[in-house]
Design a protein around this motif. Structure first.
Motif, short mmCIF file in Angstrom:
data_model
loop_
_atom_site.label_atom_id
_atom_site.label_comp_id
_atom_site.label_asym_id
_atom_site.label_seq_id
_atom_site.Cartn_x
_atom_site.Cartn_y
_atom_site.Cartn_z
N HIS A 1 0.92 -1.08 -0.09
CA HIS A 1 -0.11 0.03 0.05
C HIS A 1 0.87 1.15 0.08
CE1 HIS A 1 -3.92 -2.12 1.40
NE2 HIS A 1 -2.79 -2.84 1.43
N LEU A 2 0.58 2.31 -0.98
CA LEU A 2 1.67 3.24 -1.17
C LEU A 2 0.77 4.56 -0.63
CD1 LEU A 2 3.59 2.72 -4.48
CD2 LEU A 2 4.28 2.57 -2.19
N PHE B 1 7.80 -1.93 -7.19
CA PHE B 1 7.11 -2.70 -6.53
C PHE B 1 6.57 -3.79 -7.54
CE2 PHE B 1 7.31 -0.12 -2.72
CZ PHE B 1 7.91 -1.15 -2.15
N LEU B 2 5.85 -3.00 -8.72
CA LEU B 2 5.51 -4.12 -9.72
C LEU B 2 6.50 -5.04 -10.27
CD1 LEU B 2 3.00 -1.41 -11.14
CD2 LEU B 2 2.32 -3.52 -10.10
N VAL C 1 0.08 -3.87 -6.06
CA VAL C 1 0.11 -2.50 -5.54
C VAL C 1 -1.30 -1.52 -5.32
CG1 VAL C 1 1.29 -0.13 -5.82
CG2 VAL C 1 2.65 -2.20 -6.38
N LEU C 2 -1.70 -1.14 -4.32
CA LEU C 2 -2.50 -0.33 -4.13
C LEU C 2 -2.15 1.07 -3.61
CD1 LEU C 2 -5.70 -0.10 -3.86
CD2 LEU C 2 -5.67 -0.58 -1.55
N LEU C 3 -2.38 2.19 -4.36
CA LEU C 3 -1.53 3.33 -4.05
C LEU C 3 -2.74 4.55 -3.89
CD1 LEU C 3 0.12 5.10 -7.16
CD2 LEU C 3 -1.44 3.09 -7.47
N GLU C 4 -2.54 5.50 -3.04
CA GLU C 4 -3.61 6.52 -3.11
C GLU C 4 -3.45 7.47 -4.18
OE1 GLU C 4 -5.50 8.18 -0.72
OE2 GLU C 4 -5.61 6.07 0.48
N GLY D 1 -4.02 -0.94 -8.15
CA GLY D 1 -5.33 -0.31 -7.80
C GLY D 1 -4.97 1.05 -7.11
N VAL D 2 -5.84 2.06 -7.62
CA VAL D 2 -5.85 3.54 -7.21
C VAL D 2 -6.89 3.73 -6.14
CG1 VAL D 2 -5.57 5.91 -8.20
CG2 VAL D 2 -4.80 4.06 -9.59
N VAL D 3 -6.56 4.36 -5.34
CA VAL D 3 -7.60 4.81 -4.47
C VAL D 3 -8.24 5.94 -4.80
CG1 VAL D 3 -7.96 5.33 -1.81
CG2 VAL D 3 -6.17 3.60 -2.36
#
Length: 347
Positions: free
Chosen positions: A73-74, A88-89, A95-98, A123-125
């Motif tokens: 989680h970034l 990370f990818l 990866v789930l990033l803000e 994923g993008v938050v």
């Protein structure tokens, strides 16, 4: 032999204000284990590790080769999102990033390509897509139950003090934040407008620094008129120059009625009558807490997609759409209003 633990091992990189929402959601999932937190400030990492009963890491690169960590989680400053996500990818992590995906669309495109090459999920938050009011508005535009969409409105009137920017050196700079109110605070509302309205054909508007000149080099206010391919028109206003954080206003007008979000309650106006359709969850107080319910739903859904091997729907390509909209607004504004340094021009 000991059996291998089931589920996903997770890490959080960046232990700032948004990290507790991620940690709380992770720890609520039975099949996900928060194993480590990382932050360039060792003291902040140690405090977070103690709070979440996990390991503290000073250098995020220590996580790249960890086989026990599958998801990262970034929650770092904007300018670190794209390069860290790509690293990370490449290392084989989901990866789930803000938000935002990146500080410009060229970098966002590179992250999307890195995700596609890696075979891992990114994923993008955009957690506001999970709010009940947002879901109802989106579903109504898709179903046509109120007829054709005619117009959309989004208003964000918030307050950010000088101290807010001075306490975090990365904020308020083109090179590290990537913009101002558009890319940080109002990006969620702009994302909803384009999610509701679909593809757009033109954006006309301007950005300015109305209250924080001398404190930040980016905009604190912006307005736009957006024309969508389906014929609808959207208007947007966002500012950090208000005296308080006013609730976000959303409105979608259809041929047979209107949906209006006021103070996080959604109302239907039809046939001369107003009906309450939904309201915030009971017991939730404060903007951070309310939007945090969206965070939890989004994170749960992201892991659900990982478990089932389904592509997560708010991926890099989806996360790029609002960046392209923001870029279009900056481009529209530049000839008349706030001019950005040439080296920071968006592609």
């Amino acid at each position: 032999m000991q059996s291998k633990p089931s589920g996903f091992g997770a890490a959080i990189v960046g232990c700032g204000a948004i990290a507790p929402l991620h940690a709380g959601a992770i720890r609520s999932l039975e099949d996900v284990r928060l194993l480590a937190v990382a932050d360039s400030d060792p003291g902040r990492a140690a405090a977070a590790a103690q709070a979440y009963s996990c390991e503290a890491v000073a250098d995020y690169r220590e996580l790249l080769d960890r086989e026990d960590i599958a998801v990262v989680h970034l929650c770092t400053p904007h300018h670190l999102h794209a390069p860290m996500a790509a690293e990370f990818l490449q290392a084989g992590k989901h990866v789930l990033l803000e938000k935002p995906l990146a500080t410009d669309t060229a970098a966002a495109r590179r992250v999307a390509e890195a995700a596609e090459r890696s075979g891992r999920q990114l994923g993008v938050v955009f957690q506001n897509r999970y709010n009940e009011a947002s879901v109802i508005i989106h579903d109504t535009t898709q179903s046509g139950s109120l007829g054709r969409l005619l117009c959309l409105k989004g208003i964000v009137a918030w307050h950010r003090s000088e101290e807010y920017y001075r306490d975090s050196a990365w904020r308020g700079s083109w090179s590290t934040e990537g913009g101002g109110v558009l890319i940080n605070q109002a990006i969620h509302t702009l994302d909803l407008l384009q999610w509701f309205g679909g593809a757009y054909t033109s954006v006309q508007g301007s950005v300015s620094t109305d209250a924080l000149g001398g404190v930040i080099e980016v905009e604190d206010s912006a307005h736009a008129c957006i024309r969508f391919a389906n014929g609808a028109r959207g208007i947007f206003y966002g500012t950090n120059a208000y005296g308080t954080n006013s609730p976000v206003e959303l409105e979608a007008v259809f041929e047979q009625g209107s949906l209006m979000q006021r103070r996080d309650h959604l109302y239907l106006w039809k046939d001369g009558r107003e009906t309450l359709l939904c309201e915030p969850p009971a017991g939730i107080t404060g903007a951070k807490a309310y939007w945090g319910t969206g965070h939890r739903r989004l994170i749960e859904d992201f892991y659900s997609h990982l478990h089932e091997g389904r592509p997560y729907w708010i991926d890099a390509r989806e996360g790029m759409k609002v960046l392209e909209l923001i870029d279009s607004l900056y481009t529209s504004s530049e000839s008349r209003h706030l001019l950005r340094p040439a080296e920071n021009m968006r592609v």
